[in-house]
Design a protein around this motif. Sequence first.
Motif, PDB file in Angstrom:
ATOM      1  N   ASP A  99      13.199  26.918 -57.144  1.00 50.73           N
ATOM      2  CA  ASP A  99      13.431  26.334 -58.465  1.00 50.73           C
ATOM      3  C   ASP A  99      13.809  24.860 -58.356  1.00 50.73           C
ATOM      4  OD1 ASP A  99      12.814  28.668 -59.754  1.00 50.73           O
ATOM      5  OD2 ASP A  99      14.894  29.263 -60.144  1.00 50.73           O
ATOM      6  N   LEU A 100      14.600  24.519 -57.328  1.00 51.57           N
ATOM      7  CA  LEU A 100      14.964  23.120 -57.114  1.00 51.57           C
ATOM      8  C   LEU A 100      13.720  22.292 -56.805  1.00 51.57           C
ATOM      9  CD1 LEU A 100      17.026  20.837 -56.749  1.00 51.57           C
ATOM     10  CD2 LEU A 100      17.325  21.594 -54.381  1.00 51.57           C
ATOM     11  N   LEU A 101      12.826  22.828 -55.971  1.00 48.00           N
ATOM     12  CA  LEU A 101      11.594  22.110 -55.657  1.00 48.00           C
ATOM     13  C   LEU A 101      10.747  21.886 -56.912  1.00 48.00           C
ATOM     14  CD1 LEU A 101      10.294  23.622 -52.291  1.00 48.00           C
ATOM     15  CD2 LEU A 101      10.985  21.264 -52.725  1.00 48.00           C
ATOM     16  N   ARG A 102      10.659  22.900 -57.774  1.00 47.64           N
ATOM     17  CA  ARG A 102       9.847  22.758 -58.995  1.00 47.64           C
ATOM     18  C   ARG A 102      10.481  21.760 -59.966  1.00 47.64           C
ATOM     19  NH1 ARG A 102       9.496  28.672 -58.170  1.00 47.64           N
ATOM     20  NH2 ARG A 102       7.437  29.114 -57.311  1.00 47.64           N
ATOM     21  N   ALA A 103      11.808  21.755 -60.022  1.00 41.94           N
ATOM     22  CA  ALA A 103      12.490  20.772 -60.869  1.00 41.94           C
ATOM     23  C   ALA A 103      12.257  19.365 -60.331  1.00 41.94           C
ATOM     24  CB  ALA A 103      13.985  21.080 -60.925  1.00 41.94           C
ATOM     25  N   ARG A 104      12.341  19.220 -59.007  1.00 35.88           N
ATOM     26  CA  ARG A 104      12.071  17.913 -58.404  1.00 35.88           C
ATOM     27  C   ARG A 104      10.632  17.490 -58.662  1.00 35.88           C
ATOM     28  NH1 ARG A 104      13.486  17.265 -52.288  1.00 35.88           N
ATOM     29  NH2 ARG A 104      12.298  15.381 -52.776  1.00 35.88           N
ATOM     30  N   GLU A 194       2.426  14.920 -39.984  1.00 34.83           N
ATOM     31  CA  GLU A 194       1.485  13.825 -40.213  1.00 34.83           C
ATOM     32  C   GLU A 194       0.802  13.969 -41.574  1.00 34.83           C
ATOM     33  OE1 GLU A 194      -1.173  13.633 -36.926  1.00 34.83           O
ATOM     34  OE2 GLU A 194       0.357  12.865 -35.542  1.00 34.83           O
ATOM     35  N   ARG A 195       0.635  15.198 -42.000  1.00 34.26           N
ATOM     36  CA  ARG A 195       0.059  15.438 -43.328  1.00 34.26           C
ATOM     37  C   ARG A 195       1.024  14.974 -44.413  1.00 34.26           C
ATOM     38  NH1 ARG A 195      -1.882  21.451 -45.270  1.00 34.26           N
ATOM     39  NH2 ARG A 195      -2.306  20.993 -47.463  1.00 34.26           N
ATOM     40  N   VAL A 196       2.317  15.191 -44.194  1.00 35.49           N
ATOM     41  CA  VAL A 196       3.327  14.724 -45.141  1.00 35.49           C
ATOM     42  C   VAL A 196       3.287  13.206 -45.244  1.00 35.49           C
ATOM     43  CG1 VAL A 196       5.784  14.640 -45.679  1.00 35.49           C
ATOM     44  CG2 VAL A 196       4.798  16.719 -44.676  1.00 35.49           C
ATOM     45  N   VAL A 197       3.191  12.530 -44.090  1.00 39.22           N
ATOM     46  CA  VAL A 197       3.104  11.067 -44.081  1.00 39.22           C
ATOM     47  C   VAL A 197       1.885  10.612 -44.888  1.00 39.22           C
ATOM     48  CG1 VAL A 197       2.767   9.027 -42.632  1.00 39.22           C
ATOM     49  CG2 VAL A 197       4.314  10.834 -41.881  1.00 39.22           C
ATOM     50  N   ALA A 198       0.754  11.298 -44.712  1.00 35.36           N
ATOM     51  CA  ALA A 198      -0.468  10.945 -45.440  1.00 35.36           C
ATOM     52  C   ALA A 198      -0.283  11.114 -46.947  1.00 35.36           C
ATOM     53  CB  ALA A 198      -1.639  11.796 -44.944  1.00 35.36           C
ATOM     54  N   GLU A 199       0.411  12.172 -47.342  1.00 37.73           N
ATOM     55  CA  GLU A 199       0.667  12.396 -48.768  1.00 37.73           C
ATOM     56  C   GLU A 199       1.567  11.301 -49.326  1.00 37.73           C
ATOM     57  OE1 GLU A 199       2.242  16.334 -48.892  1.00 37.73           O
ATOM     58  OE2 GLU A 199       0.307  17.294 -48.493  1.00 37.73           O
ATOM     59  N   ALA A 221       0.682  16.549 -56.469  1.00 37.98           N
ATOM     60  CA  ALA A 221      -0.057  17.253 -55.419  1.00 37.98           C
ATOM     61  C   ALA A 221       0.802  17.421 -54.162  1.00 37.98           C
ATOM     62  CB  ALA A 221      -1.337  16.482 -55.086  1.00 37.98           C
ATOM     63  N   HIS A 222       1.599  16.414 -53.854  1.00 35.10           N
ATOM     64  CA  HIS A 222       2.505  16.487 -52.700  1.00 35.10           C
ATOM     65  C   HIS A 222       3.471  17.657 -52.858  1.00 35.10           C
ATOM     66  CE1 HIS A 222       5.300  15.406 -49.598  1.00 35.10           C
ATOM     67  NE2 HIS A 222       6.200  14.885 -50.408  1.00 35.10           N
ATOM     68  N   PHE A 223       4.032  17.803 -54.059  1.00 36.23           N
ATOM     69  CA  PHE A 223       4.970  18.910 -54.286  1.00 36.23           C
ATOM     70  C   PHE A 223       4.262  20.257 -54.339  1.00 36.23           C
ATOM     71  CE2 PHE A 223       8.248  15.813 -55.301  1.00 36.23           C
ATOM     72  CZ  PHE A 223       9.394  16.467 -54.876  1.00 36.23           C
ATOM     73  N   GLU A 224       3.053  20.292 -54.900  1.00 36.83           N
ATOM     74  CA  GLU A 224       2.300  21.554 -54.932  1.00 36.83           C
ATOM     75  C   GLU A 224       2.093  22.073 -53.510  1.00 36.83           C
ATOM     76  OE1 GLU A 224       1.250  23.671 -57.164  1.00 36.83           O
ATOM     77  OE2 GLU A 224       1.967  22.556 -58.897  1.00 36.83           O
ATOM     78  N   ASP A 225       1.734  21.171 -52.612  1.00 33.70           N
ATOM     79  CA  ASP A 225       1.517  21.552 -51.220  1.00 33.70           C
ATOM     80  C   ASP A 225       2.822  22.018 -50.579  1.00 33.70           C
ATOM     81  OD1 ASP A 225      -0.537  21.633 -49.121  1.00 33.70           O
ATOM     82  OD2 ASP A 225       0.739  20.194 -48.100  1.00 33.70           O
ATOM     83  N   MET A 226       3.906  21.308 -50.883  1.00 37.06           N
ATOM     84  CA  MET A 226       5.199  21.657 -50.313  1.00 37.06           C
ATOM     85  C   MET A 226       5.686  23.011 -50.848  1.00 37.06           C
ATOM     86  SD  MET A 226       8.535  19.161 -49.948  1.00 37.06           S
ATOM     87  CE  MET A 226       8.128  18.317 -51.458  1.00 37.06           C
ATOM     88  N   ILE A 227       5.516  23.243 -52.138  1.00 40.84           N
ATOM     89  CA  ILE A 227       5.962  24.503 -52.743  1.00 40.84           C
ATOM     90  C   ILE A 227       5.141  25.674 -52.189  1.00 40.84           C
ATOM     91  CG2 ILE A 227       6.027  25.821 -54.901  1.00 40.84           C
ATOM     92  CD1 ILE A 227       6.764  23.115 -56.285  1.00 40.84           C
ATOM     93  N   ALA A 228       3.824  25.484 -52.064  1.00 43.29           N
ATOM     94  CA  ALA A 228       2.973  26.546 -51.511  1.00 43.29           C
ATOM     95  C   ALA A 228       3.397  26.891 -50.085  1.00 43.29           C
ATOM     96  CB  ALA A 228       1.512  26.110 -51.534  1.00 43.29           C
ATOM     97  N   ALA A 229       3.695  25.861 -49.276  1.00 37.60           N
ATOM     98  CA  ALA A 229       4.136  26.099 -47.901  1.00 37.60           C
ATOM     99  C   ALA A 229       5.479  26.816 -47.884  1.00 37.60           C
ATOM    100  CB  ALA A 229       4.235  24.769 -47.155  1.00 37.60           C
TER     101      ALA A 229
END
Length: 258
Positions: A99-104, A194-199, A221-229
């Motif tokens: 929930d914190l990630l989605r709020a962020r 390295e993918r995070v750096v690219a994002e 998109a950066h957060f979508e990827d992070m939340i999915a992971a």
Amino acid sequence: MNDREGAMLALAHAISTSDAPVGTRNAQRELAARGMVLSESSVSRLLREMDRRGWTTPAGTKGRTLSAEGRRRAAEAVLAERTSDSLQHAVRDVQDLLDLLRARQAVESAVAADAAREPAEEGLAELRRLCSDHAAAVGSAPMIEQPGLQFHRGVVHLASNRMLKLAADMMLAPHLDRVEAVLDAILSTRRDEERVVAEHRDVLERIEARDPDGARAAMDAHFEDMIAAAENALVGSGGALVERFLGWVDPAPGGRAR
């Protein structure tokens, strides 16, 4: 929030609680009491910057007092600190973390768009440096300093919408670094740094291009990827492990971890 901004807000708070004007040496002691050890010349530069911004008013040789703008900034800093402290203790389990990630995601995507409207060159230079530092730190000991988190704070610094900045500061305050550390530990098993750096670079490029919609989409998109992971990593025993970590590093009274 970067260290410089944090130091100025700490000084604003200190001056707001003083019955007399605060000089450089007293300001230096106040910062040291808050864990910010700076030279006298560095503190003098911070105070001059606060004068320039209209936060403080020189009182002859006695020091400085706060202006109306400075008092407002000090009040916002106290509110953000108290709220983030409450938020820190609210993150207890896997669902709270997601929930914190989605709020962020909601707040920081809007912040990125706002930052892209009229980004200051000084702030852009700092974001470029943070991206370079992050890339250089991948796979090395400095990763423990959470360079990715510093990038997010740098984007917030570039924004101009005060309400968005205040909301983001609450969710990115140092009080929540323990939660970020747990999140980083979990995501490191699922995401290539390295993918995070690219994002992050994609967000930076959109801000540099003065493209609010692109910056919003890149951060989203950066957060979508992070939340999915995070969702993939937190299933089954992974979720139970995270909850143990969250309880383990939760500060006990007096500021020490249990």
